[in-house]
Design a protein around this motif. Structure first.
Motif, PDB file in Angstrom:
ATOM      1  N   ILE A 519     -28.430   0.301  25.554  1.00  0.00           N
ATOM      2  CA  ILE A 519     -27.393   1.018  26.294  1.00  0.00           C
ATOM      3  C   ILE A 519     -26.091   0.819  25.539  1.00  0.00           C
ATOM      4  CG2 ILE A 519     -26.242   1.316  28.512  1.00  0.00           C
ATOM      5  CD1 ILE A 519     -28.594  -0.040  29.842  1.00  0.00           C
ATOM      6  N   TYR A 520     -25.400   1.921  25.237  1.00  0.00           N
ATOM      7  CA  TYR A 520     -24.193   1.869  24.420  1.00  0.00           C
ATOM      8  C   TYR A 520     -23.073   2.658  25.099  1.00  0.00           C
ATOM      9  CZ  TYR A 520     -27.803   0.668  21.004  1.00  0.00           C
ATOM     10  OH  TYR A 520     -28.884   0.098  20.363  1.00  0.00           O
ATOM     11  N   ILE A 521     -21.882   2.112  25.039  1.00  0.00           N
ATOM     12  CA  ILE A 521     -20.668   2.825  25.445  1.00  0.00           C
ATOM     13  C   ILE A 521     -19.907   3.165  24.178  1.00  0.00           C
ATOM     14  CG2 ILE A 521     -18.511   2.678  26.732  1.00  0.00           C
ATOM     15  CD1 ILE A 521     -19.835   0.719  28.614  1.00  0.00           C
ATOM     16  N   THR A 522     -19.659   4.449  23.948  1.00  0.00           N
ATOM     17  CA  THR A 522     -19.022   4.914  22.714  1.00  0.00           C
ATOM     18  C   THR A 522     -17.745   5.677  23.047  1.00  0.00           C
ATOM     19  OG1 THR A 522     -20.266   7.003  22.687  1.00  0.00           O
ATOM     20  CG2 THR A 522     -21.276   5.092  21.618  1.00  0.00           C
ATOM     21  N   ASP A 523     -16.947   5.916  22.023  1.00  0.00           N
ATOM     22  CA  ASP A 523     -15.667   6.596  22.215  1.00  0.00           C
ATOM     23  C   ASP A 523     -15.727   8.083  21.906  1.00  0.00           C
ATOM     24  OD1 ASP A 523     -16.077   6.372  19.519  1.00  0.00           O
ATOM     25  OD2 ASP A 523     -14.103   5.541  19.051  1.00  0.00           O
ATOM     26  N   SER A 524     -16.865   8.611  21.480  1.00  0.00           N
ATOM     27  CA  SER A 524     -17.001  10.043  21.211  1.00  0.00           C
ATOM     28  C   SER A 524     -18.480  10.401  21.194  1.00  0.00           C
ATOM     29  CB  SER A 524     -16.335  10.436  19.882  1.00  0.00           C
ATOM     30  OG  SER A 524     -16.957   9.767  18.797  1.00  0.00           O
ATOM     31  N   SER A 525     -18.766  11.695  21.034  1.00  0.00           N
ATOM     32  CA  SER A 525     -20.139  12.178  21.058  1.00  0.00           C
ATOM     33  C   SER A 525     -20.794  12.032  19.686  1.00  0.00           C
ATOM     34  CB  SER A 525     -20.166  13.637  21.509  1.00  0.00           C
ATOM     35  OG  SER A 525     -21.464  14.178  21.413  1.00  0.00           O
ATOM     36  N   ILE A 526     -22.130  11.964  19.684  1.00  0.00           N
ATOM     37  CA  ILE A 526     -22.863  11.874  18.420  1.00  0.00           C
ATOM     38  C   ILE A 526     -22.787  13.190  17.643  1.00  0.00           C
ATOM     39  CG2 ILE A 526     -24.430  10.097  19.239  1.00  0.00           C
ATOM     40  CD1 ILE A 526     -26.487  12.263  19.794  1.00  0.00           C
ATOM     41  N   SER A 527     -22.527  14.292  18.341  1.00  0.00           N
ATOM     42  CA  SER A 527     -22.337  15.595  17.693  1.00  0.00           C
ATOM     43  C   SER A 527     -21.266  16.325  18.483  1.00  0.00           C
ATOM     44  CB  SER A 527     -23.648  16.394  17.676  1.00  0.00           C
ATOM     45  OG  SER A 527     -23.460  17.648  17.056  1.00  0.00           O
ATOM     46  N   LEU A 565     -14.976   8.597  27.261  1.00  0.00           N
ATOM     47  CA  LEU A 565     -16.045   7.688  26.872  1.00  0.00           C
ATOM     48  C   LEU A 565     -17.397   8.364  27.084  1.00  0.00           C
ATOM     49  CD1 LEU A 565     -14.880   4.242  28.330  1.00  0.00           C
ATOM     50  CD2 LEU A 565     -14.684   5.046  25.980  1.00  0.00           C
ATOM     51  N   PHE A 566     -18.414   7.846  26.400  1.00  0.00           N
ATOM     52  CA  PHE A 566     -19.774   8.364  26.511  1.00  0.00           C
ATOM     53  C   PHE A 566     -20.725   7.184  26.683  1.00  0.00           C
ATOM     54  CE2 PHE A 566     -17.493  11.756  24.528  1.00  0.00           C
ATOM     55  CZ  PHE A 566     -18.143  12.928  24.880  1.00  0.00           C
ATOM     56  N   VAL A 567     -21.842   7.447  27.355  1.00  0.00           N
ATOM     57  CA  VAL A 567     -22.910   6.462  27.507  1.00  0.00           C
ATOM     58  C   VAL A 567     -24.147   7.009  26.808  1.00  0.00           C
ATOM     59  CG1 VAL A 567     -24.413   5.228  29.107  1.00  0.00           C
ATOM     60  CG2 VAL A 567     -22.004   5.576  29.681  1.00  0.00           C
ATOM     61  N   VAL A 568     -24.727   6.220  25.906  1.00  0.00           N
ATOM     62  CA  VAL A 568     -25.884   6.636  25.112  1.00  0.00           C
ATOM     63  C   VAL A 568     -27.021   5.648  25.370  1.00  0.00           C
ATOM     64  CG1 VAL A 568     -26.727   7.241  22.824  1.00  0.00           C
ATOM     65  CG2 VAL A 568     -24.307   7.529  23.358  1.00  0.00           C
ATOM     66  N   TYR A 569     -28.215   6.197  25.608  1.00  0.00           N
ATOM     67  CA  TYR A 569     -29.419   5.390  25.847  1.00  0.00           C
ATOM     68  C   TYR A 569     -30.414   5.602  24.712  1.00  0.00           C
ATOM     69  CZ  TYR A 569     -27.690   5.236  30.676  1.00  0.00           C
ATOM     70  OH  TYR A 569     -26.930   5.062  31.803  1.00  0.00           O
ATOM     71  N   PHE A 570     -30.993   4.502  24.233  1.00  0.00           N
ATOM     72  CA  PHE A 570     -32.089   4.531  23.265  1.00  0.00           C
ATOM     73  C   PHE A 570     -33.335   3.957  23.940  1.00  0.00           C
ATOM     74  CE2 PHE A 570     -29.246   4.068  19.222  1.00  0.00           C
ATOM     75  CZ  PHE A 570     -28.730   5.331  19.480  1.00  0.00           C
ATOM     76  N   THR A 571     -34.468   4.633  23.770  1.00  0.00           N
ATOM     77  CA  THR A 571     -35.734   4.167  24.330  1.00  0.00           C
ATOM     78  C   THR A 571     -36.817   4.329  23.277  1.00  0.00           C
ATOM     79  OG1 THR A 571     -35.052   4.869  26.541  1.00  0.00           O
ATOM     80  CG2 THR A 571     -37.394   4.428  26.200  1.00  0.00           C
ATOM     81  N   ARG A 572     -37.578   3.239  23.058  1.00  0.00           N
ATOM     82  CA  ARG A 572     -38.639   3.276  22.044  1.00  0.00           C
ATOM     83  C   ARG A 572     -39.769   2.326  22.446  1.00  0.00           C
ATOM     84  NH1 ARG A 572     -38.157   1.674  15.555  1.00  0.00           N
ATOM     85  NH2 ARG A 572     -39.967   2.901  14.878  1.00  0.00           N
ATOM     86  N   VAL A 573     -40.982   2.759  22.196  1.00  0.00           N
ATOM     87  CA  VAL A 573     -42.135   1.882  22.400  1.00  0.00           C
ATOM     88  C   VAL A 573     -42.028   0.721  21.425  1.00  0.00           C
ATOM     89  CG1 VAL A 573     -44.639   1.717  22.337  1.00  0.00           C
ATOM     90  CG2 VAL A 573     -43.555   3.793  23.206  1.00  0.00           C
ATOM     91  N   SER A 574     -42.140  -0.500  21.950  1.00  0.00           N
ATOM     92  CA  SER A 574     -41.847  -1.687  21.156  1.00  0.00           C
ATOM     93  C   SER A 574     -43.128  -2.350  20.665  1.00  0.00           C
ATOM     94  CB  SER A 574     -41.039  -2.682  21.984  1.00  0.00           C
ATOM     95  OG  SER A 574     -40.813  -3.874  21.259  1.00  0.00           O
ATOM     96  N   ASN A 575     -43.017  -2.946  19.497  1.00  0.00           N
ATOM     97  CA  ASN A 575     -44.093  -3.780  18.960  1.00  0.00           C
ATOM     98  C   ASN A 575     -43.575  -5.144  18.542  1.00  0.00           C
ATOM     99  OD1 ASN A 575     -42.583  -3.080  16.747  1.00  0.00           O
ATOM    100  ND2 ASN A 575     -44.296  -2.180  15.581  1.00  0.00           N
ATOM    101  N   SER A 576     -42.378  -5.507  19.022  1.00  0.00           N
ATOM    102  CA  SER A 576     -41.783  -6.795  18.681  1.00  0.00           C
ATOM    103  C   SER A 576     -40.994  -7.298  19.880  1.00  0.00           C
ATOM    104  CB  SER A 576     -40.867  -6.678  17.456  1.00  0.00           C
ATOM    105  OG  SER A 576     -39.747  -5.863  17.746  1.00  0.00           O
ATOM    106  N   ASP A 577     -40.422  -8.486  19.736  1.00  0.00           N
ATOM    107  CA  ASP A 577     -39.605  -9.084  20.780  1.00  0.00           C
ATOM    108  C   ASP A 577     -38.124  -9.038  20.439  1.00  0.00           C
ATOM    109  OD1 ASP A 577     -41.846  -9.709  22.271  1.00  0.00           O
ATOM    110  OD2 ASP A 577     -42.106 -11.665  21.304  1.00  0.00           O
ATOM    111  N   ASP A 578     -37.753  -8.149  19.527  1.00  0.00           N
ATOM    112  CA  ASP A 578     -36.353  -8.013  19.133  1.00  0.00           C
ATOM    113  C   ASP A 578     -35.940  -6.553  19.330  1.00  0.00           C
ATOM    114  OD1 ASP A 578     -33.846  -8.159  18.111  1.00  0.00           O
ATOM    115  OD2 ASP A 578     -34.408  -8.961  16.152  1.00  0.00           O
ATOM    116  N   PRO A 579     -35.458  -6.168  20.520  1.00  0.00           N
ATOM    117  CA  PRO A 579     -35.106  -4.762  20.749  1.00  0.00           C
ATOM    118  C   PRO A 579     -33.943  -4.282  19.895  1.00  0.00           C
ATOM    119  CG  PRO A 579     -34.386  -6.144  22.578  1.00  0.00           C
ATOM    120  CD  PRO A 579     -35.225  -7.011  21.698  1.00  0.00           C
TER     121      PRO A 579
END
Length: 762
Positions: A519-527, A565-579
């Motif tokens: 979960i990220y709070i950013t100051d502008s859009s990715i595009s 401000l913007f809120v950005v979410y990343f979601t990925r199937v994990s294979n490790s213990d370091d997100p």
């Protein structure tokens, strides 16, 4: 509701307030069953909850503490006294951690002493409930204000209310810029279900801010909104079959000129904003903590998905507000490009050639009705979807668009699965505008509260910070009740629980994966664009293309963050213990580096705050043979899907296990159509209880037969008496007519017959 107010008998007890359990609770309450819904947390939603900035930090610390404690069962102890003879007590597990490998941090500097002092001067005391001091006591008044202000700011967030926002999307950006302590607080959903008000309080003006700097921006935003409204009116008139008058044409030309002027003004404002970009500090973000709504499991909804159909049919949609996912992006040739989805997008796209446009339209038309044309994919049922796209002679660009942006499947997905996902996307496209997805305002956690509200409307009882410590089983090994954490015994016919509320010997986990989320709070859009687009991106990683990253960017108009401000979410199937490491590639590609060494990264957004954690996938569970009868289990979520359509079939299946002959969440009656019957009209339903009362069927039927026969006899006697009276009165009328003159006799006979007819009718 306090523990003392809880009744002792319910039809169904439900543990956990996740989305699937709240849907089930609404379905049971809708048909008249007595439902008790408990949750060990002080918020609704479970893994589908959303929090403000302070609350999610508290949630992180709570899970860190729980991960250090071994999960042990409660001791029976004094609760044995509540068990009667022949009843067995089964210990239920304590609360365990929902997330693992949690970390969060600010990526901006702290305030200096001068900035902190200036920020304190700008802060105005918020006193909505406190009594104002007398004007004469100036010293004590200022002291009282400061003490009450510190007490309010230091209070726990569990007393915050869910924001009461009307169905307004055009003003969402303006509303999000209000004072963080205003009634339209966007920062918290850790509360019980509260009915949303239809009216909105007027925005509070901050007198401490400079009027010269705010007024041009407000005027510009007003012009932009007027231009948008004019554009919408013009689009509606475009599809109208009625001819336009001259006044309409002149009005349209005037609106178009205003739209052009507003767009030019907006571009100038955006240019000035880019030139003078605000430097955020950690203190600035902390001051806005109430305006954030951060989801643990962010999802979008297919416009033709099962959850949307259920929201409409059950009328739960009136408790929620939605906006469209206005932009779907893909990374093509190391550049973010919009995905052409509709016919207009395909033929208007500049990144697709003319031949590719025809090939893509032909394939999309086939995919929309592929089930009726099995000959088209015969022999490719066992092949991958990518191989089938190559068989259809689609170019690499078209293969990328269809596989990664429309179907959103990986390289191992089969042909039929890819065609089904493509068809679902195409069916959703155009239902609510030029998009295939919707997003609930204030976050996905609002859906759980909406279904809980529906259950409460039909009699469901809710109690947070309360759970079951023991399960009670009778001599037939059937669940007959629970013992709560306050020591109260409550009887029930069925127990429905999320998997974390039941012992490990009762449940079997079918999905064994893990999910990394950022979960990220950013100051502008990715595009960047002229509008605040809610963006969806399926990012394919070069290191491991089989595990794509779902990127979901929320603008302020989604009511999840303050303005700018913007809120950005990343979601990925994990294979490790370091997100954090699991999401490093996409983070480095979309965001600016912390040091900002490259000049090409000036257009990329800066990360102001971030959080990473790992979730266990509990989206597929089932009961084992050791489970007690009349106990049902539901999943908690935690999967990497982008939508919520898994929840509806699971809740429907569980509902029909308990009530196989009932309709699942039917449309509620309109309050205006409900007819209230008085006590004097109640005899209409005499004799209807014989169908439900056992042991008295023969006597009731006999009584009913005697009553019916006696009533029929009385009706026949009255009918015969009326006929005799009519014959005698008619005969007397004829005699009177014969004794008089013919003309007078006829007139009197007509009058007499009319009088008799009226009397018979009465």
């Amino acid at each position: 509701m306090s523990n003392e107010d809880l009744p002792n008998d319910f039809d169904i007890i439900i543990l956990g307030t996740g989305l699937t359990t709240t849907i089930s609770a609404a379905a049971f309450s809708r048909i008249g069953l007595k439902v008790l819904h408990l949750d060990r947390n002080d918020y609704y939603g479970g893994l589908f909850a959303n929090f403000n900035l302070d609350a999610i930090e508290a949630w992180k610390q709570k899970n860190i503490d729980l991960s250090k404690v071994d999960s042990e069962s409660h001791a029976v102890g004094k609760d044995k006294d509540l068990c009667s003879d022949g009843v067995t007590c089964v210990n239920l597990p304590q609360e365990t951690a929902q997330a693992f490998n949690l970390s969060s941090s600010f990526h901006v500097r702290e305030r200096t002493a001068e900035e902190e002092e200036a920020a304190k001067k700008l802060q105005t005391p918020f006193k909505p409930f406190f009594s104002l001091p007398k004007p004469s006591d100036s010293d004590s008044a200022s002291k009282e204000i400061s003490e009450e202000k510190e007490a309010f700011q230091g209070s726990d967030t569990e007393n915050d209310l869910t924001p009461n926002q009307p169905h307004l999307q055009n003003k969402s950006q303006e509303d999000s810029s209000q004072d963080p302590t205003s009634p339209e607080d966007q920062g918290n959903s850790r509360t019980q279900v509260v009915q949303k008000e239809k009216s909105i309080a007027e925005p509070v003006k901050d007198e401490s801010e400079g009027k010269e700097s705010e007024q041009p921006a407000e005027e510009a935003s007003a012009l932009v909104r007027e231009g948008d409204k004019a554009s919408n009116d013009r689009d509606m008139n475009h599809f109208s079959s009625e001819p336009k008058s001259k006044n309409d044409e002149e009005f349209g030309e005037k609106l178009s000129e205003e739209k052009k002027e507003s767009s030019v003004l907006e571009d100038n404002i955006q240019g000035s904003v880019q030139e003078k970009k605000k430097e955020w500090t950690a203190g600035d973000i902390k001051d806005e903590w109430r305006k954030f709504c951060l989801d643990l499991s962010p999802r979008v909804l297919f416009c033709c998905g099962d959850i949307i159909e259920l929201l409409i049919r059950s009328d739960v949609a009136r408790y929620c507000e939605f906006r469209t996912v206005s932009r779907v992006l893909t990374l093509l040739k190391n550049k973010l490009e919009p995905v052409p989805c509709s016919r207009a997008d395909v033929f208007g796209s500049k990144i697709v050639s003319l031949i590719e446009k025809r090939l893509m339209m032909k394939f999309l038309q086939f995919a929309a009705d592929f089930e009726n044309h099995p000959e088209e994919y015969e022999g490719h049922q066992n092949s991958t979807f990518l191989d089938f796209l190559k068989f259809k002679k689609l170019t690499p660009n078209l293969q990328h668009f269809v596989q990664h942006a429309i179907a959103m499947v990986d390289y191992s997905s089969g042909t039929e699965h890819g065609l089904q996902r493509t068809k679902k996307f195409l069916q959703s496209l155009g239902r609510y505008g030029n998009t295939a997805f919707l997003f609930p305002l204030y976050g996905t956690g609002e859906l759980s509260q909406a279904f809980a509200r529906m259950s409460a409307v039909f009699g469901g009882v809710y109690c947070l910070m309360e759970t079951a410590t023991h399960l009670l089983a009778d001599a037939d090994n059937k669940c007959c009740g629970i013992i709560t954490s306050k020591g109260q015994r409550i009887n029930c016919k069925y127990l429905v629980a999320e998997s974390s509320y039941l012992p490990d010997t009762y449940t079997k986990r079918l999905s064994s994966g893990k999910v990394s989320r950022g979960i990220y709070i950013t100051d502008s859009s990715i595009s960047r664009s002229s509008d605040e687009d809610l963006t969806l991106l399926n990012f394919i990683c070069e290191e491991d293309s089989s595990r794509s990253v779902t990127v979901l960017e929320m603008p302020p108009s989604a009511c999840v963050c303050p303005r700018n401000l913007f809120v950005v979410y990343f979601t990925r199937v994990s294979n490790s213990d370091d997100p954090e490491r699991d999401l490093q590639e996409v983070r480095e590609r979309l965001f600016a580096s912390p040091d900002g060494a490259s000049s090409a990264e000036e257009s990329r957004p800066n990360i102001l705050w971030s959080m990473h954690f790992t979730l266990n996938d509990w989206s597929m569970v089932e009961l084992t043979d050791q489970a007690v009868e009349n106990v049902l289990v539901l999943s908690e979520g935690g999967d990497a899907e982008i939508d919520l359509d898994k929840c509806v079939p699971e809740a429907k299946r569980l509902f029909h296990q308990v009530c196989p002959d009932e309709e699942f969440l039917p449309t509620p009656p309109n309050p205006e159509d409900i007819i209230h019957v008085d006590d004097t009209e109640s005899p209409v339903a005499t004799g209807s209880n014989s169908e439900f009362e056992s042991g008295q069927e023969n006597s009731e039927e006999k009584k009913g037969g005697e009553i019916i026969s006696s009533e029929a006899t009385d009706q026949e006697k009255n009918r015969e008496e009326n006929q005799d009276m009519q014959e005698t009165e008619g005969t007397s009328a004829e005699v009177m007519c014969d004794a008089e003159k013919p003309e007078e006799g006829e007139e009197k006979a007509v009058k007499m017959s009319k009088t008799l007819g009226q009397e018979n009718e009465s």
